[in-house]
Design an enzyme around this catalytic site. Sequence first.
Site, PDB file in Angstrom:
ATOM      1  N   PRO A   2      92.343  74.156  78.626  1.00 31.36           N
ATOM      2  CA  PRO A   2      90.918  74.257  78.289  1.00 31.36           C
ATOM      3  C   PRO A   2      90.304  75.607  78.692  1.00 31.36           C
ATOM      4  CG  PRO A   2      91.411  72.235  79.520  1.00 31.36           C
ATOM      5  CD  PRO A   2      92.609  73.116  79.603  1.00 31.36           C
ATOM      6  N   GLU A   3      89.784  76.314  77.689  1.00 36.55           N
ATOM      7  CA  GLU A   3      89.037  77.542  77.914  1.00 36.55           C
ATOM      8  C   GLU A   3      87.577  77.236  77.560  1.00 36.55           C
ATOM      9  OE1 GLU A   3      91.000  80.950  76.085  1.00 36.55           O
ATOM     10  OE2 GLU A   3      92.938  79.964  76.212  1.00 36.55           O
ATOM     11  N   ARG A 153      88.227 101.525  83.900  1.00 31.17           N
ATOM     12  CA  ARG A 153      89.437 100.899  84.458  1.00 31.17           C
ATOM     13  C   ARG A 153      90.678 101.353  83.698  1.00 31.17           C
ATOM     14  NH1 ARG A 153      87.878  95.949  87.182  1.00 31.17           N
ATOM     15  NH2 ARG A 153      90.111  95.650  87.484  1.00 31.17           N
TER      16      ARG A 153
END
Length: 286
Positions: A2-3, A153
């Site tokens: 589940p996201e 980043r």
Amino acid sequence: MPELPEVETIKEDLRGLVVGSRIERAEVTDSALVEQPPEGEFVRRLGGARMTGARRRAKHLIVELDTQDALVFQLKIGGQLLLVPPVEEPEDSVMLVLHLEGGRRLFLRDQTGFSRARLLREEELEERFADLGPEPFSAEFTVRYLRERLGSRRAQIKSLLLDQHLVSGIGNIYADEILYDARLHPRRRANTLSEGEWEALHGAIRSNLAAGIEHRGTTVRLYRDVLGRAGEHQNHLRVFERHGRPCPRCGAEVVREKIGGRPTHYCPRCQREDGSAEDGVQLELE
Ligand SMILES: [Zn+2]
């Protein structure tokens, strides 16, 4: 697994089906589930509480109670919340049963056993979620936020999408689909993205998660809604677990490899590691 779209679907189901009901009794059948408070207190504080609301934060499912407690679930890999009836009582892998007034029961079933639950006071909730990144549909989550937070980043873009401190709710399935839509190689270093690529990424995050919600989640293996039904979004995936099959956009073979420790699926022609577009492939940026 589940996201955001799957937890969102379960949350909506709970709102429609069980919010308003009183929990007559809680029964923990797998002690590994309960992280906080100790199991005896967890059971005692749930007994007699009425469910007054359901919310989602990142991949956390939050059931609000009339006792100033919130029951917070992390469904991790294979957690299912199933309402019995109409769903038939699960035969195995049950971790928690909430006996509701009127004879219904809400089961937490997890064949992987990784689901976790906490019972938190309202004031503890904020602290618990303080280091989570913004919700992808919030006003705070802008192209500028993405670029400013991630743009310096050197890390690989896929790993950054999965980092819940930067943006919340994205897991392995949607990350691969998002990068496919944005035509970004999962190994691209964030500090090499152009302004147009940040815009494409931001748009792809929102459009893929919205489509996942629209289709009531992705069922690759274990995900089910509260009535035990599979989602539909697996029928709309372009790259996730489609390795060896043709890219729907260009026909090249979708590949799978481990990137940042996670199985990753992408089209080597549409998503070039050096960021260039192949001859004849138009880069369409929204
Ligand atoms: Zn392709």
